[in-house]
Design an enzyme around this catalytic site. Structure first.
Site, PDB file in Angstrom:
ATOM      1  N   ASP A 143       0.162  -6.585  -0.507  1.00  0.00           N
ATOM      2  CA  ASP A 143      -1.143  -6.789  -1.134  1.00  0.00           C
ATOM      3  C   ASP A 143      -2.240  -6.256  -0.198  1.00  0.00           C
ATOM      4  O   ASP A 143      -2.172  -5.101   0.208  1.00  0.00           O
ATOM      5  CB  ASP A 143      -1.307  -8.279  -1.473  1.00  0.00           C
ATOM      6  CG  ASP A 143      -2.518  -8.574  -2.333  1.00  0.00           C
ATOM      7  OD1 ASP A 143      -2.461  -8.327  -3.554  1.00  0.00           O
ATOM      8  OD2 ASP A 143      -3.529  -9.049  -1.784  1.00  0.00           O
ATOM      9  N   TYR A 247     -12.398  -8.294  -0.373  1.00  0.00           N
ATOM     10  CA  TYR A 247     -12.686  -7.468  -1.550  1.00  0.00           C
ATOM     11  C   TYR A 247     -14.078  -6.842  -1.452  1.00  0.00           C
ATOM     12  O   TYR A 247     -14.281  -5.696  -1.886  1.00  0.00           O
ATOM     13  CB  TYR A 247     -12.581  -8.305  -2.828  1.00  0.00           C
ATOM     14  CG  TYR A 247     -11.171  -8.686  -3.186  1.00  0.00           C
ATOM     15  CD1 TYR A 247     -10.427  -7.905  -4.067  1.00  0.00           C
ATOM     16  CD2 TYR A 247     -10.564  -9.810  -2.633  1.00  0.00           C
ATOM     17  CE1 TYR A 247      -9.123  -8.240  -4.395  1.00  0.00           C
ATOM     18  CE2 TYR A 247      -9.262 -10.153  -2.954  1.00  0.00           C
ATOM     19  CZ  TYR A 247      -8.541  -9.365  -3.835  1.00  0.00           C
ATOM     20  OH  TYR A 247      -7.255  -9.695  -4.158  1.00  0.00           O
ATOM     21  N   HIS A 302       4.550  -9.624  -8.612  1.00  0.00           N
ATOM     22  CA  HIS A 302       3.712  -9.165  -7.509  1.00  0.00           C
ATOM     23  C   HIS A 302       4.145  -9.730  -6.162  1.00  0.00           C
ATOM     24  O   HIS A 302       4.012  -9.074  -5.131  1.00  0.00           O
ATOM     25  CB  HIS A 302       2.262  -9.555  -7.802  1.00  0.00           C
ATOM     26  CG  HIS A 302       1.291  -9.192  -6.735  1.00  0.00           C
ATOM     27  ND1 HIS A 302       1.087  -7.888  -6.325  1.00  0.00           N
ATOM     28  CD2 HIS A 302       0.452  -9.956  -5.982  1.00  0.00           C
ATOM     29  CE1 HIS A 302       0.160  -7.865  -5.373  1.00  0.00           C
ATOM     30  NE2 HIS A 302      -0.227  -9.111  -5.147  1.00  0.00           N
TER      31      HIS A 302
END
Length: 320
Positions: A143, A247, A302
């Site tokens: 990730d 982010y 994921h």
């Protein structure tokens, strides 16, 4: 109204109910009970396992160490902590010195207001390796850890012997558009200053549970002990903001990734995707690497390291 799995991943919470209704939906979610273990209580059945703290590159880094032998560095993503590797560490520690840090802003590490671009994050882990006396290591990133692992290999190439990347993309590298032209809904939401942490305050568990469930194959979820450790970490003061700040650094990270991708990867690379990323990561690495293997792991969502650790370990043994 029915939503397919793909529509949930792409539009999901925000797309289905609208931004104005998000706080209402969060308030409607009940917080499941959490059996909390403090960091000091966490013990893995792995040789030499210990939790440590180190002041490096201007931040305090919390990290796990286990085993002995050649080093392997494990870099988690969001919304996870070092504990996402709890099923891999005991096995890897049989043959490797395993180092698994909480990245800055997350878990037991410092939560400064800046430094969430991949160059700074790569410098954090390079400094941690120097602190541990590691001169060469294999690196596994998942990730958000994918971009950090890639940047470490490019920016501190003398440190990295082999590179394993799972279930994300390298922002700025070739084929970024295959994923980011229709990115998951949370990428934009987490980029909004201050709003995400305000909306999820006190509801960290229900919010993170959406990811722990919906991003796994057939919504099987992750183990209760891992779920509780991650939520405990992100429920700390500044825990959600620290995660969201990764982010918010994406614009800078994209430029850094684009520049780093101009340099070819000479070391062996294993690039693996699950149901969210598919083969995009492999295609990215194949475009800029000389020795790239991998592809997509079937029937795995994921969170490969928590959902399908046996298959990931099998591939790691072959690769390493």
């Amino acid at each position: 109204m029915e939503y397919s799995r793909r529509s949930i991943l792409r539009t999901g919470f925000a797309g289905a109910i609208g931004a104005a209704g998000m706080s209402v939906a969060l308030n409607a979610l009940a917080e499941p009970s959490i059996a909390v273990l403090s960091s000091a209580d966490i013990v893995l059945d792995a040789p030499g396992f210990r939790l440590r703290q180190a002041r490096v590159n201007g931040v305090e880094v919390n990290y796990a160490v286990a085993g002995q032998g050649p080093a392997i560095l494990l870099l988690h993503g969001w919304p996870f902590t070092w504990f996402t590797w709890h099923r891999l560490i005991p096995e890897l520690a049989r043959n490797f010195t395993v180092i698994a840090p909480d990245m800055r802003g997350i878990g037991g590490s410092s939560k400064p207001d800046a430094g969430y671009d991949v160059q700074t994050l790569a410098d954090d882990v390079a400094a941690l390796l120097a602190y541990e006396g590691v001169q060469k290591t294999a690196v596994l990133g998942h990730d958000l850890g994918v971009g950090v692992a890639f940047m470490l290999a490019q920016r501190h190439s003398e440190l990295v012997s082999k590179l394993i990347l799972t279930e994300s993309i390298v922002l700025g590298a070739p084929h970024t558009d295959l994923f980011m032209r229709n990115p998951p809904w949370w990428v934009a939401f987490h980029n909004v200053p201050e709003l995400p942490e305000a909306l999820v305050a006190g509801k960290e568990g229900p919010y993170l549970d959406w990811f722990f469930t919906n991003l796994t194959h057939e919504k099987v979820g992750i183990s209760p002990v891992a779920r509780n450790q991650h939520i405990t970490a992100y429920s700390q003061p500044g825990g959600m903001k620290g995660g969201f700040d990764h982010y918010r650094a994406f614009p800078m990270t994209i430029e850094q990734g684009r520049e780093a991708a101009q340099q070819r990867l000479r070391i062996p690379v294993l690039a693996l995707g699950g149901e969210l990323v598919g083969d995009v990561l492999y295609r990215q690495m194949a475009a800029i690497g000389d020795n790239v293997t991998g592809g997509k792991i079937d029937r795995t969502g994921h969170v490969i390291q928590e959902e399908n650790p046996d298959e990931l370990l099998r591939r790691l043994r072959v690769f390493l």
